[in-house]
Design a protein around this motif. Structure first.
Motif, PDB file in Angstrom:
ATOM      1  N   ALA A 140      -6.101  -2.367 -18.296  1.00 57.88           N
ATOM      2  CA  ALA A 140      -5.790  -1.189 -19.096  1.00 57.88           C
ATOM      3  C   ALA A 140      -5.035  -0.166 -18.264  1.00 57.88           C
ATOM      4  O   ALA A 140      -5.290  -0.013 -17.069  1.00 57.88           O
ATOM      5  N   PHE A 141      -4.114   0.541 -18.913  1.00 53.81           N
ATOM      6  CA  PHE A 141      -3.455   1.662 -18.253  1.00 53.81           C
ATOM      7  C   PHE A 141      -4.348   2.897 -18.325  1.00 53.81           C
ATOM      8  O   PHE A 141      -5.064   3.117 -19.307  1.00 53.81           O
ATOM      9  N   ASP A 142      -4.297   3.697 -17.277  1.00 55.46           N
ATOM     10  CA  ASP A 142      -4.988   4.980 -17.229  1.00 55.46           C
ATOM     11  C   ASP A 142      -3.912   6.048 -17.110  1.00 55.46           C
ATOM     12  O   ASP A 142      -3.250   6.153 -16.075  1.00 55.46           O
ATOM     13  N   VAL A 159      -8.542  -2.565 -13.792  1.00 51.14           N
ATOM     14  CA  VAL A 159      -8.870  -3.981 -14.005  1.00 51.14           C
ATOM     15  C   VAL A 159     -10.385  -4.102 -13.994  1.00 51.14           C
ATOM     16  O   VAL A 159     -11.040  -3.687 -13.040  1.00 51.14           O
ATOM     17  N   THR A 160     -10.933  -4.653 -15.066  1.00 53.97           N
ATOM     18  CA  THR A 160     -12.378  -4.813 -15.193  1.00 53.97           C
ATOM     19  C   THR A 160     -12.757  -6.274 -15.007  1.00 53.97           C
ATOM     20  O   THR A 160     -12.158  -7.166 -15.620  1.00 53.97           O
ATOM     21  N   LEU A 161     -13.726  -6.508 -14.129  1.00 55.13           N
ATOM     22  CA  LEU A 161     -14.244  -7.845 -13.850  1.00 55.13           C
ATOM     23  C   LEU A 161     -15.682  -7.951 -14.347  1.00 55.13           C
ATOM     24  O   LEU A 161     -16.432  -6.967 -14.318  1.00 55.13           O
ATOM     25  N   GLU A 162     -16.061  -9.143 -14.789  1.00 57.49           N
ATOM     26  CA  GLU A 162     -17.444  -9.383 -15.196  1.00 57.49           C
ATOM     27  C   GLU A 162     -17.898 -10.734 -14.678  1.00 57.49           C
ATOM     28  O   GLU A 162     -17.109 -11.677 -14.591  1.00 57.49           O
ATOM     29  N   GLY A 163     -19.176 -10.809 -14.344  1.00 57.66           N
ATOM     30  CA  GLY A 163     -19.757 -12.062 -13.914  1.00 57.66           C
ATOM     31  C   GLY A 163     -20.352 -12.816 -15.094  1.00 57.66           C
ATOM     32  O   GLY A 163     -20.582 -12.249 -16.161  1.00 57.66           O
ATOM     33  N   SER A 164     -20.624 -14.086 -14.896  1.00 56.27           N
ATOM     34  CA  SER A 164     -21.156 -14.924 -15.969  1.00 56.27           C
ATOM     35  C   SER A 164     -22.624 -15.272 -15.789  1.00 56.27           C
ATOM     36  O   SER A 164     -23.204 -15.966 -16.619  1.00 56.27           O
ATOM     37  N   SER A 165     -23.233 -14.785 -14.707  1.00 55.55           N
ATOM     38  CA  SER A 165     -24.642 -15.095 -14.450  1.00 55.55           C
ATOM     39  C   SER A 165     -25.545 -14.157 -15.233  1.00 55.55           C
ATOM     40  O   SER A 165     -25.412 -12.931 -15.141  1.00 55.55           O
ATOM     41  N   PRO A 169     -26.488 -10.227 -13.236  1.00 53.19           N
ATOM     42  CA  PRO A 169     -25.351  -9.634 -13.940  1.00 53.19           C
ATOM     43  C   PRO A 169     -24.499  -8.780 -13.015  1.00 53.19           C
ATOM     44  O   PRO A 169     -24.991  -8.178 -12.059  1.00 53.19           O
ATOM     45  N   PHE A 170     -23.199  -8.748 -13.322  1.00 60.67           N
ATOM     46  CA  PHE A 170     -22.249  -8.029 -12.470  1.00 60.67           C
ATOM     47  C   PHE A 170     -21.083  -7.551 -13.318  1.00 60.67           C
ATOM     48  O   PHE A 170     -20.556  -8.286 -14.162  1.00 60.67           O
ATOM     49  N   GLY A 171     -20.679  -6.314 -13.099  1.00 59.46           N
ATOM     50  CA  GLY A 171     -19.484  -5.775 -13.731  1.00 59.46           C
ATOM     51  C   GLY A 171     -18.843  -4.753 -12.814  1.00 59.46           C
ATOM     52  O   GLY A 171     -19.537  -4.048 -12.073  1.00 59.46           O
ATOM     53  N   GLU A 172     -17.515  -4.664 -12.868  1.00 58.29           N
ATOM     54  CA  GLU A 172     -16.807  -3.765 -11.946  1.00 58.29           C
ATOM     55  C   GLU A 172     -15.443  -3.414 -12.519  1.00 58.29           C
ATOM     56  O   GLU A 172     -14.737  -4.273 -13.046  1.00 58.29           O
ATOM     57  N   THR A 173     -15.087  -2.148 -12.427  1.00 57.26           N
ATOM     58  CA  THR A 173     -13.745  -1.703 -12.818  1.00 57.26           C
ATOM     59  C   THR A 173     -13.085  -1.035 -11.621  1.00 57.26           C
ATOM     60  O   THR A 173     -13.667  -0.133 -11.002  1.00 57.26           O
ATOM     61  N   THR A 174     -11.892  -1.490 -11.302  1.00 64.86           N
ATOM     62  CA  THR A 174     -11.149  -1.001 -10.150  1.00 64.86           C
ATOM     63  C   THR A 174      -9.888  -0.290 -10.621  1.00 64.86           C
ATOM     64  O   THR A 174      -9.255  -0.698 -11.603  1.00 64.86           O
ATOM     65  N   LEU A 175      -9.516   0.786  -9.920  1.00 62.16           N
ATOM     66  CA  LEU A 175      -8.367   1.597 -10.300  1.00 62.16           C
ATOM     67  C   LEU A 175      -7.315   1.602  -9.209  1.00 62.16           C
ATOM     68  O   LEU A 175      -7.629   1.732  -8.022  1.00 62.16           O
ATOM     69  N   TRP A 176      -6.052   1.492  -9.633  1.00 63.91           N
ATOM     70  CA  TRP A 176      -4.878   1.695  -8.772  1.00 63.91           C
ATOM     71  C   TRP A 176      -4.062   2.842  -9.359  1.00 63.91           C
ATOM     72  O   TRP A 176      -4.012   3.010 -10.587  1.00 63.91           O
ATOM     73  N   LEU A 177      -3.400   3.617  -8.517  1.00 61.88           N
ATOM     74  CA  LEU A 177      -2.476   4.654  -8.972  1.00 61.88           C
ATOM     75  C   LEU A 177      -1.081   4.372  -8.431  1.00 61.88           C
ATOM     76  O   LEU A 177      -0.926   3.921  -7.282  1.00 61.88           O
ATOM     77  N   ILE A 192      -9.807   1.293  -5.654  1.00 59.64           N
ATOM     78  CA  ILE A 192     -11.036   2.079  -5.671  1.00 59.64           C
ATOM     79  C   ILE A 192     -11.883   1.657  -6.866  1.00 59.64           C
ATOM     80  O   ILE A 192     -11.384   1.508  -7.985  1.00 59.64           O
ATOM     81  N   VAL A 193     -13.160   1.418  -6.633  1.00 57.65           N
ATOM     82  CA  VAL A 193     -14.079   1.013  -7.700  1.00 57.65           C
ATOM     83  C   VAL A 193     -14.544   2.272  -8.424  1.00 57.65           C
ATOM     84  O   VAL A 193     -15.172   3.149  -7.827  1.00 57.65           O
ATOM     85  N   VAL A 194     -14.221   2.374  -9.714  1.00 57.83           N
ATOM     86  CA  VAL A 194     -14.596   3.554 -10.484  1.00 57.83           C
ATOM     87  C   VAL A 194     -15.856   3.324 -11.315  1.00 57.83           C
ATOM     88  O   VAL A 194     -16.472   4.288 -11.789  1.00 57.83           O
ATOM     89  N   SER A 195     -16.244   2.079 -11.509  1.00 59.27           N
ATOM     90  CA  SER A 195     -17.544   1.795 -12.120  1.00 59.27           C
ATOM     91  C   SER A 195     -17.996   0.418 -11.675  1.00 59.27           C
ATOM     92  O   SER A 195     -17.184  -0.494 -11.510  1.00 59.27           O
ATOM     93  N   GLU A 196     -19.288   0.287 -11.459  1.00 58.54           N
ATOM     94  CA  GLU A 196     -19.842  -1.011 -11.091  1.00 58.54           C
ATOM     95  C   GLU A 196     -21.302  -1.068 -11.519  1.00 58.54           C
ATOM     96  O   GLU A 196     -22.001  -0.058 -11.559  1.00 58.54           O
ATOM     97  N   ASN A 197     -21.729  -2.255 -11.886  1.00 64.00           N
ATOM     98  CA  ASN A 197     -23.136  -2.475 -12.190  1.00 64.00           C
ATOM     99  C   ASN A 197     -23.515  -3.870 -11.728  1.00 64.00           C
ATOM    100  O   ASN A 197     -22.732  -4.816 -11.838  1.00 64.00           O
ATOM    101  N   HIS A 198     -24.681  -3.979 -11.156  1.00 69.99           N
ATOM    102  CA  HIS A 198     -25.157  -5.281 -10.698  1.00 69.99           C
ATOM    103  C   HIS A 198     -26.675  -5.246 -10.650  1.00 69.99           C
ATOM    104  O   HIS A 198     -27.300  -4.168 -10.668  1.00 69.99           O
TER     105      HIS A 198
END
Length: 278
Positions: A140-142, A159-165, A169-177, A192-198
């Motif tokens: 997604a664009f910001d 760019v948002t990544l998600e795990g399949s376990s 569980p794992f999720g992460e969104t990374t930002l570039w400018l 830079i990681v702007v959100s993550e959950n694990h």
């Protein structure tokens, strides 16, 4: 200790939903993302002369460019840049390998004229669409107003990544400018990681989960000087246990922090603990 209920939308419940494969709402930054408005094929033809059309995709230089499949994280996306509406931002996934277990590909960023769609700037980001068990869920664009300096505004790519376990569980969104300069499109902040959950749990109740969100804001720019980026950080740790009555209970602990990123003359320096693990 607080008892979990249907009315309480805790991070634990979010993790359960992700672990069960139930869709949850995406960040606001991705809402209304794709503004290609039927022009994606024209953009591709202009940007990649010689590309061959194949149904809802183009083939070019050994890569597949998907442009007309809703919901596919590997499709072309466009967004008119509010800071400069005469320009449209385009992200083109160039996929060289695609399967259920592994994907390989790059993203090429294009800045095109909003009227005639001619490419004004472009930058290829190697390997950004490559994944395996931790898969790319969305791009997604910001277009928040990242004013780096007077007269210079950057745009972002998330760019948002998600795990399949389910158990881990794992999720992460990374930002570039990126900034659009006369001599080219340049990354000014990366990874830079702007959100993550694990977390880790027994898939029934007991477990521990961590969620971190980071919000970027710009300092006051001065003439000839790039503004600092202030990063506000919030981390919540949730520990879930089975109570004496058999109910699942959760205890949460929240910490907050702040970081200041400074421009070194070429880009903003991101501390290692704020970056995605390579």
């Amino acid at each position: 200790m607080t008892q979990l209920s249907n009315a309480r939308a805790s991070f634990f419940e979010l993790i359960v939903l992700i672990g069960l494969g139930i869709a949850v709402s995406a960040p606001a930054a991705s809402a209304g993302q794709n503004q290609c408005a039927g022009r994606a094929s024209d953009i591709i033809r202009l940007a990649y002369p010689g590309a061959k059309n194949a149904d809802d995709a183009f083939l070019f230089g050994g890569a597949t460019i998907t442009y007309n499949v809703d919901g596919d994280p590997r499709r072309v996306i466009c967004r008119i840049w509010p800071a400069q509406p005469q320009l449209t931002l385009v992200a083109v996934p160039l996929m060289t390998e695609q399967s259920d277990s592994e994907n390989e590909g790059d993203i090429e960023l294009l800045v095109v004229d909003s009227t005639n769609l001619h490419v004004k700037q472009r930058l290829r980001l190697q390997g950004l669409m490559s994944d395996d068990a931790i898969h790319v869920e969305s791009v997604a664009f910001d277009t928040a107003r990242y004013q780096l300096a007077p007269g210079k505004t950057a745009f972002g790519l998330r760019v948002t990544l998600e795990g399949s376990s389910r158990a881990n569980p794992f999720g992460e969104t990374t930002l570039w400018l990126f900034s659009v300069d006369p001599d080219g499109l340049k990354p000014v902040l990366d990874n830079i990681v702007v959100s993550e959950n694990h977390g880790e749990w027994d898939t029934a109740c007991a477990g521990e989960f961590n969620e971190t969100t980071r919000t970027l804001s710009m300092g006051s720019p001065a003439k000839g000087v790039f503004a600092d980026i202030v990063v506000a950080e919030k981390t919540t740790t949730s520990v879930a246990t089975v109570g004496k009555d058999g109910d699942c209970q959760s205890e949460d602990k929240t910490t907050i922090g702040k970081h200041r990123l400074r421009y070194d003359g070429a880009k903003y320096i991101v501390p290692k603990d704020l970056k995605r693990d390579e």
